[in-house]
Design a protein around this motif. Sequence first.
Motif, PDB file in Angstrom:
ATOM      1  N   THR A   1       4.312  -3.041 -13.599  1.00 19.81           N
ATOM      2  CA  THR A   1       4.958  -3.881 -12.598  1.00 19.81           C
ATOM      3  C   THR A   1       5.764  -4.982 -13.262  1.00 19.81           C
ATOM      4  O   THR A   1       5.295  -5.627 -14.203  1.00 19.81           O
ATOM      5  CB  THR A   1       3.909  -4.512 -11.663  1.00 19.81           C
ATOM      6  OG1 THR A   1       3.158  -3.465 -11.029  1.00 19.81           O
ATOM      7  CG2 THR A   1       4.578  -5.375 -10.597  1.00 19.81           C
TER       8      THR A   1
ATOM      9  N   SER B   1      -3.267  -2.604  -7.846  1.00 23.33           N
ATOM     10  CA  SER B   1      -2.368  -1.652  -8.490  1.00 23.33           C
ATOM     11  C   SER B   1      -2.502  -1.680 -10.009  1.00 23.33           C
ATOM     12  O   SER B   1      -2.613  -2.749 -10.622  1.00 23.33           O
ATOM     13  CB  SER B   1      -0.915  -1.971  -8.106  1.00 23.33           C
ATOM     14  OG  SER B   1      -0.016  -1.205  -8.881  1.00 23.33           O
TER      15      SER B   1
ATOM     16  N   ILE C   1      -0.185   0.313 -11.678  1.00 27.51           N
ATOM     17  CA  ILE C   1       1.150   0.813 -12.034  1.00 27.51           C
ATOM     18  C   ILE C   1       1.912  -0.278 -12.784  1.00 27.51           C
ATOM     19  O   ILE C   1       1.814  -1.460 -12.422  1.00 27.51           O
ATOM     20  CB  ILE C   1       1.913   1.218 -10.762  1.00 27.51           C
ATOM     21  CG1 ILE C   1       1.180   2.358 -10.045  1.00 27.51           C
ATOM     22  CG2 ILE C   1       3.350   1.621 -11.081  1.00 27.51           C
ATOM     23  CD1 ILE C   1       1.719   2.663  -8.659  1.00 27.51           C
TER      24      ILE C   1
ATOM     25  N   ILE D   1       2.424   1.777  -3.568  1.00 29.50           N
ATOM     26  CA  ILE D   1       1.422   2.208  -4.546  1.00 29.50           C
ATOM     27  C   ILE D   1       1.059   3.668  -4.330  1.00 29.50           C
ATOM     28  O   ILE D   1       0.893   4.434  -5.284  1.00 29.50           O
ATOM     29  CB  ILE D   1       0.176   1.307  -4.454  1.00 29.50           C
ATOM     30  CG1 ILE D   1       0.518  -0.108  -4.941  1.00 29.50           C
ATOM     31  CG2 ILE D   1      -0.977   1.890  -5.261  1.00 29.50           C
ATOM     32  CD1 ILE D   1      -0.564  -1.131  -4.653  1.00 29.50           C
TER      33      ILE D   1
ATOM     34  N   GLU E   1      -3.971  -5.170  -3.705  1.00 31.53           N
ATOM     35  CA  GLU E   1      -4.250  -3.735  -3.577  1.00 31.53           C
ATOM     36  C   GLU E   1      -4.769  -3.129  -4.873  1.00 31.53           C
ATOM     37  O   GLU E   1      -5.059  -1.937  -4.929  1.00 31.53           O
ATOM     38  CB  GLU E   1      -2.986  -2.996  -3.130  1.00 31.53           C
ATOM     39  CG  GLU E   1      -2.482  -3.412  -1.767  1.00 31.53           C
ATOM     40  CD  GLU E   1      -3.507  -3.252  -0.668  1.00 31.53           C
ATOM     41  OE1 GLU E   1      -4.264  -2.255  -0.709  1.00 31.53           O
ATOM     42  OE2 GLU E   1      -3.588  -4.129   0.214  1.00 31.53           O
TER      43      GLU E   1
ATOM     44  N   LEU F   1       0.766  -6.795  -3.953  1.00 29.04           N
ATOM     45  CA  LEU F   1       0.482  -5.702  -4.886  1.00 29.04           C
ATOM     46  C   LEU F   1      -0.812  -5.956  -5.651  1.00 29.04           C
ATOM     47  O   LEU F   1      -1.601  -5.039  -5.881  1.00 29.04           O
ATOM     48  CB  LEU F   1       1.646  -5.528  -5.863  1.00 29.04           C
ATOM     49  CG  LEU F   1       2.952  -5.004  -5.253  1.00 29.04           C
ATOM     50  CD1 LEU F   1       4.086  -5.091  -6.260  1.00 29.04           C
ATOM     51  CD2 LEU F   1       2.797  -3.565  -4.767  1.00 29.04           C
TER      52      LEU F   1
ATOM     53  N   ARG G   1       3.157   6.286  -6.084  1.00 27.09           N
ATOM     54  CA  ARG G   1       2.978   6.403  -7.534  1.00 27.09           C
ATOM     55  C   ARG G   1       4.312   6.387  -8.284  1.00 27.09           C
ATOM     56  O   ARG G   1       4.615   7.296  -9.073  1.00 27.09           O
ATOM     57  CB  ARG G   1       2.203   7.673  -7.887  1.00 27.09           C
ATOM     58  CG  ARG G   1       0.854   7.810  -7.230  1.00 27.09           C
ATOM     59  CD  ARG G   1      -0.101   6.715  -7.611  1.00 27.09           C
ATOM     60  NE  ARG G   1      -0.337   6.663  -9.051  1.00 27.09           N
ATOM     61  CZ  ARG G   1      -1.024   5.691  -9.665  1.00 27.09           C
ATOM     62  NH1 ARG G   1      -1.499   4.682  -8.950  1.00 27.09           N
ATOM     63  NH2 ARG G   1      -1.198   5.719 -10.967  1.00 27.09           N
TER      64      ARG G   1
ATOM     65  N   ARG H   1       0.831  -1.215   0.000  1.00 26.18           N
ATOM     66  CA  ARG H   1       0.000   0.000   0.000  1.00 26.18           C
ATOM     67  C   ARG H   1       0.859   1.255   0.000  1.00 26.18           C
ATOM     68  O   ARG H   1       0.552   2.239  -0.694  1.00 26.18           O
ATOM     69  CB  ARG H   1      -0.937  -0.014   1.206  1.00 26.18           C
ATOM     70  CG  ARG H   1      -2.030  -1.083   1.141  1.00 26.18           C
ATOM     71  CD  ARG H   1      -3.078  -0.888   2.221  1.00 26.18           C
ATOM     72  NE  ARG H   1      -2.539  -1.146   3.551  1.00 26.18           N
ATOM     73  CZ  ARG H   1      -2.524  -2.342   4.135  1.00 26.18           C
ATOM     74  NH1 ARG H   1      -3.003  -3.399   3.494  1.00 26.18           N
ATOM     75  NH2 ARG H   1      -2.037  -2.496   5.354  1.00 26.18           N
TER      76      ARG H   1
END
Length: 331
Positions: free
Chosen positions: A117, A113, A115, A90, A111, A108, A93, A87
């Motif tokens: 990865t 995400s 983004i 993330i 959560e 991850l 950012r 958390r």
Amino acid sequence: MAWRSIRMRRRDFLRAVGAIAGSGTMAISKAEVQVHRIGVLALDAPGPAPLLLEETLKRRGWTLGQNLKIEYRMYNGDTDLAHRYARELIALRPDVLYAITNTSMAALQLEGSTIPTVFAMVSDPVGRHYVDSFPRPGRNVTGFTPFVPSLGGKWVSILKEVAPDIQQVGLIYNPEPGNNAAAFRKSIDDAANVAGIVSVEAPSGDSSSIERLIVSLKEKPNSGLIFLPDAFTWIQRGHLTTLIGQCGLPAIYPLRDFVEAGGLISYGIDMKTIYVGAATYIDQILRGANPAELPVQVPTEFELIVNQKAAKHLGLRLPPTLLARADDVIE
């Protein structure tokens, strides 16, 4: 006098233009040095993965403190801590997230995400719905998987070759959420049936059940152990290989590190290859590559490592054919 005044005004004008141009160049150069950020969720520090990440990126033109910043979070085998750190990362950012181990990637993913990865040491990315397929991940995630499901059967056959009388096998991994047992179970069960192994047992509940399973097999003749790739057991490898030696159980491990810690035999990949590959993917994403279009990479080479000292302690005489195949024999 007038001419001198004109010359002075011209000189002042040129100085002013130069000053403006100079300050503009400085502003542009500062703006051009964009700092990219990576968020790393890893098992331990310093560890081989973070070190190889920095070394690989440095060779590719990235400099910490100038055009690159890396935020590390190390969970040290604590699943709850991994989720908390997921958390945190993330929320920062970063441009790329780097998930090292199954536990990191699971945290991850939970959560939600979005983004970009890159993962490493994640065993079943399709089965756990991190990617759509190996050739085309199709999402914000890609990476390097160190193990293929068929390895389960290979571990069974090698263990049976080392200890032909084995009839019971215990699978050792952390049973808490995020484990990768399902990726290997079918090939293990299939190979066990062919080899005449009558039962395959697994831990249940939490990580404390690992030791209970090991000790319980001590009381059952002709038992052995297969370690599945798992961050928790890796970080506990010294303690676990000592316990297994005390229980007198033959065991096969997925990584060389276990054998160097006193374990009997391992068959798997060289982790450095995985970590360097993951770092190159991170570099490509920082330069604009789309993770959805970077294929998940699988290992093509495996190494067999044998510990003769451990074999002697267990009263095992390793087959000459196996020793001849070994990439390294620890005396």
